[in-house]
Design a protein around this motif. Sequence first.
Motif, PDB file in Angstrom:
ATOM      1  N   ALA A   5      41.303  38.589  47.615  1.00 42.85           N
ATOM      2  CA  ALA A   5      40.746  39.925  47.491  1.00 42.85           C
ATOM      3  C   ALA A   5      39.280  39.844  47.094  1.00 42.85           C
ATOM      4  N   GLN A   6      38.463  40.589  47.795  1.00 41.92           N
ATOM      5  CA  GLN A   6      37.067  40.766  47.428  1.00 41.92           C
ATOM      6  C   GLN A   6      36.899  42.263  47.171  1.00 41.92           C
ATOM      7  N   PRO A   7      36.856  42.663  45.904  1.00 41.50           N
ATOM      8  CA  PRO A   7      36.958  44.086  45.573  1.00 41.50           C
ATOM      9  C   PRO A   7      35.745  44.917  45.936  1.00 41.50           C
ATOM     10  N   GLY A  16      15.178  38.341  42.348  1.00 40.78           N
ATOM     11  CA  GLY A  16      14.875  37.745  41.062  1.00 40.78           C
ATOM     12  C   GLY A  16      15.950  37.960  40.013  1.00 40.78           C
ATOM     13  N   ASN A  17      16.815  38.939  40.230  1.00 48.87           N
ATOM     14  CA  ASN A  17      17.925  39.193  39.301  1.00 48.87           C
ATOM     15  C   ASN A  17      19.110  38.296  39.632  1.00 48.87           C
ATOM     16  N   PRO A  18      19.982  38.073  38.638  1.00 49.35           N
ATOM     17  CA  PRO A  18      21.198  37.300  38.935  1.00 49.35           C
ATOM     18  C   PRO A  18      22.166  38.120  39.782  1.00 49.35           C
ATOM     19  N   LEU A  19      22.962  37.423  40.568  1.00 45.87           N
ATOM     20  CA  LEU A  19      23.951  38.109  41.392  1.00 45.87           C
ATOM     21  C   LEU A  19      25.334  37.510  41.182  1.00 45.87           C
ATOM     22  N   THR A  20      26.340  38.354  41.328  1.00 41.20           N
ATOM     23  CA  THR A  20      27.733  37.932  41.288  1.00 41.20           C
ATOM     24  C   THR A  20      28.483  38.617  42.416  1.00 41.20           C
ATOM     25  N   VAL A  21      29.233  37.851  43.175  1.00 39.86           N
ATOM     26  CA  VAL A  21      30.129  38.384  44.198  1.00 39.86           C
ATOM     27  C   VAL A  21      31.546  37.965  43.801  1.00 39.86           C
ATOM     28  N   LYS A  22      32.423  38.941  43.660  1.00 36.44           N
ATOM     29  CA  LYS A  22      33.734  38.690  43.055  1.00 36.44           C
ATOM     30  C   LYS A  22      34.797  38.306  44.083  1.00 36.44           C
ATOM     31  N   ALA A  65      29.840  28.705  41.777  1.00 38.64           N
ATOM     32  CA  ALA A  65      31.020  29.544  41.614  1.00 38.64           C
ATOM     33  C   ALA A  65      31.836  29.015  40.453  1.00 38.64           C
ATOM     34  N   GLU A  66      32.477  29.945  39.767  1.00 34.57           N
ATOM     35  CA  GLU A  66      33.282  29.580  38.611  1.00 34.57           C
ATOM     36  C   GLU A  66      34.748  29.832  38.887  1.00 34.57           C
ATOM     37  N   PHE A  67      35.539  28.793  38.780  1.00 36.62           N
ATOM     38  CA  PHE A  67      36.981  28.882  38.958  1.00 36.62           C
ATOM     39  C   PHE A  67      37.613  29.236  37.621  1.00 36.62           C
ATOM     40  N   SER A  70      43.279  31.266  34.782  1.00 31.96           N
ATOM     41  CA  SER A  70      44.055  32.310  34.100  1.00 31.96           C
ATOM     42  C   SER A  70      43.817  33.679  34.731  1.00 31.96           C
ATOM     43  N   GLN A  71      42.622  33.912  35.220  1.00 31.39           N
ATOM     44  CA  GLN A  71      42.308  35.186  35.865  1.00 31.39           C
ATOM     45  C   GLN A  71      42.432  35.110  37.380  1.00 31.39           C
ATOM     46  N   THR A  72      42.823  33.976  37.904  1.00 31.97           N
ATOM     47  CA  THR A  72      42.922  33.714  39.357  1.00 31.97           C
ATOM     48  C   THR A  72      41.684  34.235  40.070  1.00 31.97           C
ATOM     49  N   SER A  73      40.526  33.834  39.567  1.00 27.06           N
ATOM     50  CA  SER A  73      39.277  34.297  40.160  1.00 27.06           C
ATOM     51  C   SER A  73      38.390  33.123  40.542  1.00 27.06           C
ATOM     52  N   PHE A  74      37.475  33.406  41.443  1.00 31.25           N
ATOM     53  CA  PHE A  74      36.537  32.391  41.923  1.00 31.25           C
ATOM     54  C   PHE A  74      35.260  33.137  42.330  1.00 31.25           C
ATOM     55  N   HIS A  75      34.527  33.617  41.346  1.00 34.31           N
ATOM     56  CA  HIS A  75      33.358  34.454  41.595  1.00 34.31           C
ATOM     57  C   HIS A  75      32.145  33.603  41.978  1.00 34.31           C
TER      58      HIS A  75
END
Lengths: 116, 117
Positions: A5-7, A16-22, A65-67, A70-75
């Motif tokens: 899922a990509q919400p 120049g700002n940090p970005l996160t894609v979930k 990317a951070e695995f 426990s949250q089953t995430s890989f942002h």
Amino acid sequence: AQSVAQPEDQVNVAEGNPLTVKCTYSVSGNPYLFWYVQYPNRGLQFLLKYITGDNLVKGSYGFEAEFNKSQTSFHLKKPSALVSDSALYFCAVRVLFSGGYNKLIFGAGTRLAVHP
Amino acid sequence: NAGVTQTPKFQVLKTGQSMTLQCAQDMNHNSMYWYRQDPGMGLRLIYYSASEGTTDKGEVPNGYNVSRLNKREFSLRLESAAPSQTSVYFCASSEVLPQTTGNYGYTFGSGTRLTVV
């Protein structure tokens, strides 16, 4: 059922700002996780992967990317966004079955727009 | 350059026409795949071939057939095209796990943009 899922359909960020894609996933067993990027009218390019080991993985073009098991995430993250990072990003999980054969299951994709 | 080659890059069909999308890889991979990409739906697996001589249905196989001609080539056929098959089609290849080289991911072709009118 195995899924990704990509919400967010779209993420907007200033240059120049940090970005996160979930990305979150649902898979049995240990996941093989991937991020791919697609530029307009192009195929998919591999960015990075998590197979095992360190939860923070580094990839191409300064992305990481951070695995989080426990949250089953890989942002997907980048400390400082560039306008040239604007593209469509896909998270995927590799599903294994007998004999080492496998298939990739993709999320719906997130469009990243980086504004000057 | 090593990789996955798809032909054609663009195609317009009339409803009911048939066509075959070609895919060839030169990386000596065992497994090959056909995906379709639609807006907001990501990539969905149509058919795959785990190894030469085998093919299996993916998530959305209806209206398609495939042939694994040899280890290099994997074709996708639309027997009677429908407007719902308007999409971008990607072929990919990969090695059987566990791998000792490569990025554990897939290598994708550049895609075929198909429009059915």
